[in-house]
Write an enzyme that holds these catalytic residues in place. Structure first.
Site, PDB file in Angstrom:
ATOM      1  N   GLU A  44       0.818  -1.210   0.000  1.00  0.00           N
ATOM      2  CA  GLU A  44       0.000   0.000   0.000  1.00  0.00           C
ATOM      3  C   GLU A  44       0.851   1.259   0.000  1.00  0.00           C
ATOM      4  O   GLU A  44       2.027   1.240   0.360  1.00  0.00           O
ATOM      5  CB  GLU A  44      -0.913   0.014   1.231  1.00  0.00           C
ATOM      6  N   CYS A  53      -1.402  -4.789  -5.879  1.00  0.00           N
ATOM      7  CA  CYS A  53      -1.990  -6.011  -5.333  1.00  0.00           C
ATOM      8  C   CYS A  53      -0.992  -7.166  -5.360  1.00  0.00           C
ATOM      9  O   CYS A  53      -0.014  -7.152  -6.111  1.00  0.00           O
ATOM     10  CB  CYS A  53      -3.225  -6.396  -6.136  1.00  0.00           C
ATOM     11  N   GLU A  55      -1.346 -10.223  -6.534  1.00  0.00           N
ATOM     12  CA  GLU A  55      -1.323 -10.963  -7.789  1.00  0.00           C
ATOM     13  C   GLU A  55      -0.419 -10.289  -8.813  1.00  0.00           C
ATOM     14  O   GLU A  55       0.434 -10.917  -9.440  1.00  0.00           O
ATOM     15  CB  GLU A  55      -2.736 -11.078  -8.372  1.00  0.00           C
ATOM     16  N   CYS A  88      -9.104  -8.334  -7.748  1.00  0.00           N
ATOM     17  CA  CYS A  88      -9.785  -7.146  -8.267  1.00  0.00           C
ATOM     18  C   CYS A  88      -9.792  -7.191  -9.792  1.00  0.00           C
ATOM     19  O   CYS A  88      -9.152  -8.042 -10.417  1.00  0.00           O
ATOM     20  CB  CYS A  88      -9.097  -5.876  -7.767  1.00  0.00           C
TER      21      CYS A  88
END
Length: 132
Positions: A44, A53, A55, A88
């Protein structure tokens, strides 16, 4: 490697997450065809749009190590969720593009739930290289 073993690798990756704002750790383990496991975790930033993210971190790390899209076998994702941790939309696009059509993806949680799916099921009607 079994799906359960790959999920354990994703749990290890999850512990590396940098999440000072959401406190929502996600880990990903990307298995390569030559038997390597590439970890990814979410990272973050105070400017949320600059976060990444788990992934995408796993895929981007693999590419930076010299792997090519055709070198990947499957991906496991884990988070502290009720069901399997679902990627996402941006990650679904990257999984489809770099993993390929019908690329195996396992969605898991910390309680042993594992849902097996594919990049195509996660992103039906995906925009890919064939569309360019």
């Amino acid at each position: 490697m079994t799906v359960q073993e790959l999920m354990e690798e994703a749990k290890k990756a999850r512990e590396k997450a940098y999440v000072p704002y959401s406190h929502f750790k996600v880990g990903a383990a990307l298995e390569t065809k030559d038997g390597q496991i590439i970890h990814g975790c979410n990272v973050e930033n105070a400017s949320y749009g600059l976060s990444n993210c788990a992934e995408r971190s796993a895929f981007f790390s693999a590419l930076s190590q010299g792997y090519k899209p055709q070198d990947f076998l499957r991906l496991a994702i884990v988070g502290d969720t009720v069901e399997g941790c679902s990627p996402c939309g941006a990650c679904r696009q990257v999984i489809f593009e770099l993993g390929g059509e019908n690329f195996p993806v396992a969605l898991g949680n910390l309680h042993g739930i594992i849902q097996e799916t594919t990049s195509t099921e996660l992103l039906p009607g995906a925009f890919g290289p064939k569309d360019l």
